[in-house]
Design a protein around this motif. Structure first.
Motif, PDB file in Angstrom:
ATOM      1  N   ASP B 140       1.561   6.184  -0.802  1.00  0.00           N
ATOM      2  CA  ASP B 140       2.163   4.860  -0.607  1.00  0.00           C
ATOM      3  C   ASP B 140       2.854   4.348  -1.871  1.00  0.00           C
ATOM      4  N   GLY B 141       2.889   5.167  -2.921  1.00  0.00           N
ATOM      5  CA  GLY B 141       3.547   4.737  -4.161  1.00  0.00           C
ATOM      6  C   GLY B 141       2.576   4.103  -5.125  1.00  0.00           C
ATOM      7  N   ASN B 142       1.353   3.823  -4.641  1.00  0.00           N
ATOM      8  CA  ASN B 142       0.334   3.228  -5.514  1.00  0.00           C
ATOM      9  C   ASN B 142      -0.870   4.129  -5.665  1.00  0.00           C
ATOM     10  N   ARG B 143      -0.638   5.420  -5.586  1.00  0.00           N
ATOM     11  CA  ARG B 143      -1.693   6.426  -5.699  1.00  0.00           C
ATOM     12  C   ARG B 143      -2.741   6.270  -4.602  1.00  0.00           C
ATOM     13  N   ASN B 144      -2.261   6.000  -3.395  1.00  0.00           N
ATOM     14  CA  ASN B 144      -3.137   6.013  -2.232  1.00  0.00           C
ATOM     15  C   ASN B 144      -2.512   6.896  -1.175  1.00  0.00           C
ATOM     16  N   LEU B 145      -3.348   7.615  -0.453  1.00  0.00           N
ATOM     17  CA  LEU B 145      -2.850   8.384   0.681  1.00  0.00           C
ATOM     18  C   LEU B 145      -3.048   7.539   1.924  1.00  0.00           C
ATOM     19  N   VAL B 146      -1.971   7.302   2.656  1.00  0.00           N
ATOM     20  CA  VAL B 146      -2.089   6.531   3.897  1.00  0.00           C
ATOM     21  C   VAL B 146      -2.068   7.522   5.053  1.00  0.00           C
ATOM     22  N   VAL B 147      -3.167   7.569   5.813  1.00  0.00           N
ATOM     23  CA  VAL B 147      -3.297   8.522   6.906  1.00  0.00           C
ATOM     24  C   VAL B 147      -3.218   7.790   8.233  1.00  0.00           C
ATOM     25  N   THR B 148      -2.324   8.256   9.122  1.00  0.00           N
ATOM     26  CA  THR B 148      -2.242   7.654  10.452  1.00  0.00           C
ATOM     27  C   THR B 148      -3.058   8.485  11.419  1.00  0.00           C
ATOM     28  N   THR B 149      -4.042   7.851  12.072  1.00  0.00           N
ATOM     29  CA  THR B 149      -4.807   8.542  13.108  1.00  0.00           C
ATOM     30  C   THR B 149      -4.600   7.796  14.417  1.00  0.00           C
ATOM     31  N   LYS B 150      -5.217   8.328  15.462  1.00  0.00           N
ATOM     32  CA  LYS B 150      -5.068   7.697  16.785  1.00  0.00           C
ATOM     33  C   LYS B 150      -5.589   6.263  16.770  1.00  0.00           C
ATOM     34  N   ASN B 151      -6.626   6.021  15.931  1.00  0.00           N
ATOM     35  CA  ASN B 151      -7.215   4.679  15.920  1.00  0.00           C
ATOM     36  C   ASN B 151      -6.700   3.799  14.804  1.00  0.00           C
ATOM     37  N   GLY B 152      -5.585   4.180  14.183  1.00  0.00           N
ATOM     38  CA  GLY B 152      -5.039   3.297  13.151  1.00  0.00           C
ATOM     39  C   GLY B 152      -4.882   3.985  11.817  1.00  0.00           C
ATOM     40  N   GLU B 153      -4.681   3.204  10.754  1.00  0.00           N
ATOM     41  CA  GLU B 153      -4.401   3.759   9.435  1.00  0.00           C
ATOM     42  C   GLU B 153      -5.635   3.753   8.549  1.00  0.00           C
ATOM     43  N   ILE B 154      -5.713   4.773   7.696  1.00  0.00           N
ATOM     44  CA  ILE B 154      -6.798   4.839   6.706  1.00  0.00           C
ATOM     45  C   ILE B 154      -6.148   5.033   5.342  1.00  0.00           C
ATOM     46  N   LYS B 155      -6.673   4.312   4.346  1.00  0.00           N
ATOM     47  CA  LYS B 155      -6.133   4.460   2.993  1.00  0.00           C
ATOM     48  C   LYS B 155      -7.185   5.154   2.132  1.00  0.00           C
ATOM     49  N   ILE B 156      -6.758   6.198   1.440  1.00  0.00           N
ATOM     50  CA  ILE B 156      -7.707   6.935   0.598  1.00  0.00           C
ATOM     51  C   ILE B 156      -7.130   7.048  -0.799  1.00  0.00           C
TER      52      ILE B 156
END
Lengths: 274, 343, 344
Positions: B140-156
């Motif tokens: 996301d540009g801020n050293r986070n991985l944004v993962v899209t799953t069936k139930n929404g987004e997760i930030k890691i």
């Protein structure tokens, strides 16, 4: 132990004959089983020869099944196992297991003229058929042999060929001009065109380097031979000899089990990967 | 940020202008695989190129296929091959140049910067997702991985999913390229060899037990060797599965060829294979981590190579893959090289 | 026979199998593999192992014979058959068990492979029906398999909650149930319908499939010389992962391993081999019928979906998806087959 296809039977080398020397040495080995009786084989079949510590190599049995005293193997020194075999002498023990593969359908060739076409070491796999035919001359038609090698020292079975000339037509050739060479000079496929064997009531049996087989078959077709009249025996890298290790297949056939003998009609149907 | 459209446009251009034979890049895999190597030949297909944190593969591995293909052709096409490289991959190109395996004219390098992140470790991500399927992901540009799953987004957080080698990477943007996408970055991580140091701290017995357990799993599939860009020898000395035999090779040469290791996957042979391969890569391995990623039994092979990279740096101040003109580590010496092991 | 076994009683059953070596899936660092376990280590609920149970009857390394040198210099040879060890393998997925029947075809026939059958005859396979597909790449139903197939199994367990529905199909299967009769109860009709529903739901949940599979063998015959193989094999790195992990791949090598050269002593060893390795088919002369990746990939696909079909009337693939999941460069056998099927 006797039922296990992978266990070689010990066999003593009773005779070693140097056929060709130089860069491509060929030796003939005659073996006798140490304690196996009643081993039989059919023309065209092969056996796995074992040198313990080095490995195994699949070699055609070039003696006729009518000779019961020994099995004959003519071997070109090519790599690790064949070099080890070449280093062996009379009295040494080698492992032999087999016979493997299919055979030339010689009983179907009653009355037919048999034309043997060989190149280099390729004479050995078809020698068993030739020797059988010689001993049963009345069963077959006319016998003839067209055989060529790179140079005259490479010719195998030199003494037998001299004897053979008394009983059947023998045409020899070498690839290039040689001092003292009086017969045909040129590649074996060209010698075939030169001698023009007739396809009438005939079967051609050929073996040699892959490229030679390819052009011999081409030239036989040009002379009017049908696909069913041409027989050859193919080679592939083998390990188990019994159609299980998956290595020697040409299409759905395992050369060690469904081959190595094929008519051109049958071989044509298989994918071209040999 | 890397602009994928710019990358696609450039790919399109060089294909249309016939500047390259084809481009080795990444595209979407089947069945939800986030990225696989792709070979783009037609300008229209450049739209298939992707760039995301799953572009892990070191595409320089395919340069040797290209070299072998050219050697078989009667009239070879001498145009370069386009290739998309990350920082680590570009160092592999420098090593291949250093060794004269390829020339600079053989490749048209599209360098892509990892900027302040890198590529993900698939296993670490799977653990974080706990069974959920990732439909797509990106930084996301801020050293986070944004993962899209069936139930929404997760930030890691990046540090929890980045491949371990990315945390220790000295070259987050390509060091050799014809065109660069993304920002040039040069950082010297304080933790170049932390992963290796953890194992070095173990006692000899513990280290032996660790590696014995790992190598007991090895099935000698040779994926580690097959995927390595630097393992390009026609005939591998340790275990030849590819003989270089010509019509002129004599029977004696074949008969006398030494079989250094047996095919059997037993500890003695397996250890020997991995040790010798690691030593043959000393001063050549650029830690792309592919060997470890491809291992089906999860053997941490990378540690062996990383250890030797550490030795090369500490003993000889040798860095791999930054300078295509430097001499090879094992076939050159300097007068000031350490001599304390010579008695 | 059909029985019910509660999950609580399961470890006691395993304990009662005193005369058998017990294999079951074991997890170490997220990796599942078949290991020899004791009753209290046993888990049979798991995704799928990396290596299939084919290694139990066809290990990656086994001895054929040992050779030595007699005092007169002549060689001595002794056959080395596998030991007598009855074993029960728990947690076999129906696809992997079907794969074992394919291996039986290869190692049977005209020359029965003594080593394979020695092991095979001593092994009792206890399957675990798939309630959910163990892999995102499962496609067993496209290759004549199913999540509750019984081919190759002696016993099949279906997880119906806090108990297993147990079915036996062979004398070997009956024997291990009878080893512990008291633990097993007769099934109630509801338990049977529960099991059947689970089986049908599993089929519906199959993640991947290949339509018109029957079109593929005849199509392959015509595509031997096609360009298709060059394109599909572009990213192949000729490693050994797809074949070594495959439950139905059976290629092997035979090598002599020397432990002493004078006097000569050693063993003849069989190891797995791999048609994807560059020198698999290379002759001593250097001639190689399959010199490039394209011909080797073609061989793999042809062998599995054309040659084996002609020779044995089966696809030589059980749809476990291991090759797809583990291929380092994402070569997907389903995708390749779809391209074959749709090739014009």
């Amino acid at each position: 132990m006797s039922d296990n296809a992978y266990i070689p039977k010990l066999s003593k080398i009773i005779e070693v004959i140097e056929e060709a020397g130089g860069g491509r040495p060929i030796k003939t080995f005659r073996t006798q089983f140490v304690d196996v009786n009643g081993f039989t084989h059919k023309c065209g079949q092969c056996a796995m020869l074992s040198v313990f510590g080095k490995g195994e190599s699949m070699i055609s049995i070039s003696s006729t099944p009518l000779v019961k005293d020994y099995l004959q193997f003519s071997i070109l020194k090519s790599g690790r196992v064949t070099s080890a075999i070449h280093a062996m002498q009379e009295g040494d023990i080698i492992g032999v297991r087999g016979p493997y593969g299919n055979n030339f359908p010689i009983e179907k060739w009653k009355g037919k003229n048999l034309i043997f076409i060989g190149g280099g070491i390729g004479l050995a796999p078809i020698w068993s058929v030739l020797q059988t035919a010689l001993r049963k001359k009345s069963y077959y038609g006319k016998l003839s042999l067209i055989y060529g090698t790179r140079t005259s020292p490479d010719i195998i079975y030199k003494e037998e060929l001299e004897e053979l000339k008394k009983e059947m037509t023998v045409h020899l050739s070498v690839d290039h001009e040689e001092e003292g060479w009086k017969e045909y000079v040129g590649f074996v496929p060209l010698n075939v065109l030169d001698k023009k064997p007739s396809p009438k009531n005939a079967v051609a049996i050929t073996c040699g380097p892959p490229i030679m087989i390819k052009f011999v078959i081409q030239n036989l077709e040009a002379l009017g031979f049908k696909d069913e009249q041409i027989y050859t025996t193919v080679e592939n890298k083998m390990k188990c000899g019994v159609g299980k290790c998956g290595r020697c297949n040409i299409g759905k056939h395992y050369v060690c089990k469904d081959g190595p003998v094929y008519s051109w009609a049958e071989l044509k149907k298989l994918p071209r990967e040999y | 940020m890397v602009n994928l459209d710019d990358l696609k446009k450039e790919a399109h251009r060089i294909l249309e202008e016939n500047k390259v034979k084809y481009i080795i890049g990444y595209s979407q895999g089947s069945n939800g695989f986030p990225a696989v190597p792709a070979f783009i030949r037609n300008p229209e297909d450049s739209d298939n190129l992707i760039w995301n944190p799953a572009c892990i593969h070191n595409l320089t591995r395919f340069l040797r296929d290209e070299k072998k293909r050219k050697a078989r052709e009667k009239h070879p096409d001498n145009r370069p091959v386009g290739i998309i490289v990350k920082g680590c991959d570009s160092r592999a190109i420098n090593v291949l140049l250093q060794e004269n395996y390829i020339t600079r004219e053989d490749v048209f390098i599209l360098g892509v910067s990892c900027e302040d992140t890198g590529v993900i470790d698939e296993k670490k991500l799977a653990k974080k997702l706990m069974g959920k399927m990732a439909l797509s992901f990106d930084w996301d540009g801020n050293r986070n991985l944004v993962v899209t799953t069936k139930n929404g987004e997760i930030k890691i957080n990046a540090d929890e999913v980045l491949a371990e080698r990315c945390l220790e990477c000295p070259a987050q943007s390509p060091v050799v390229y014809d065109i660069l996408f993304g920002d040039k970055v040069k950082r010297s991580p304080e933790t170049r060899f932390e992963s290796v140091e953890k194992i070095e701290k173990l006692s000899t017995e513990e280290r032996w037990a660790f590696w014995k357990e790992q190598f007991d799993k090895c099935i000698r599939c040779y994926a580690c060797r097959s995927v390595c860009p630097m393992c390009y020898c026609d005939e591998c000395v340790v275990d030849t599965i590819s003989f270089a035999v010509t019509a002129d090779t004599t029977a004696e040469e074949k008969a006398q060829k030494i079989k250094w290791i047996d095919k059997s996957p037993v500890p003695s042979e397996t250890f020997f294979y991995h040790m010798v391969r690691a030593i043959h890569l000393a001063g050549r391995c650029i830690d792309c981590g592919e060997c470890e990623r491809v291992c089906p039994l999860d053997i941490p092979i990378r540690f062996l190579n990383k250890k030797l990279e550490k030795e090369a740096k500490n003993l000889f101040d040798y860095e791999v893959g930054f300078d295509p003109n430097q001499l090879s580590l094992v076939s050159s010496f300097k007068d000031e090289d350490p001599e304390d092991f010579i008695r | 026979m059909q029985k019910i076994l509660t999950k609580k009683s399961f470890p006691k059953w395993v304990e009662d199998l005193v005369n058998y070596q017990i294999y079951a899936p074991v997890e170490k660092n997220d990796l599942w593999s078949y290991e020899i376990v004791t009753a209290n280590e046993i888990t049979i609920d798991y995704p799928n192992t990396v290596l299939s149970p084919k290694q139990i009857t066809f290990p990656q390394r086994e001895f054929f014979l040992e050779f030595n040198q007699n005092e007169d210099g002549t060689p001595g040879v002794k056959e080395l058959l596998p030991e007598e060890n009855e074993a029960v393998v728990f947690g076999v997925r129906p696809c992997d068990a079907k794969g074992v029947t394919h291996m039986d075809k290869v190692f049977g026939g005209d020359f029965e492979d003594a080593y394979y059958w020695k092991r095979r005859n001593q092994v009792t396979l206890v399957g675990l029906a798939c309630n959910t597909p163990p892999s995102p790449n499962c496609f067993c139903t496209s290759v004549e398999g199913s999540p509750y197939s019984v081919e190759g199994l002696d016993v099949l367990l279906t997880d119906i909650g806090d108990r297993f529905f147990v079915q036996t199909f062979t004398k070997k299967g009956d024997r291990i149930i009878n080893a512990s009769k008291g633990l097993f109860a007769a099934p109630k009709p509801k338990e049977k319908t529960d099991m059947e529903k689970i089986h049908q739901d599993a089929v519906k949940a199959m993640p991947r499939s290949l339509k018109d599979m029957k079109k593929i063998p005849p199509k392959l015959k015509d595509l031997f010389e096609a360009d298709l193989w060059d394109l599909e094999a572009m990213s192949c790195i000729s490693c050994g992962i797809c074949t070594y992990l495959c439950p139905t791949c059976h290629c092997f090598d035979i090598q002599d391993e020397i432990t002493s050269s004078s006097p000569l002593e050693g063993k003849r060893v069989r190891t797995w081999d791999n048609c994807q390795f560059p020198d698999f088919t290379m002759h001593s002369s250097g001639h190689n019928p399959r010199p490039d990746k394209a011909s080797r990939l073609r061989q793999r696909i042809m062998h599995k979906f054309q040659y084996f079909v002609e020779n044995h009337k089966n696809y030589q693939c059980i749809g476990c998806g291991r090759c797809i999941s583990k291929c380092p460069v994402g070569i997907d056998i389903i995708q390749v087959l779809e391209k074959v099927r749709d090739h014009v």
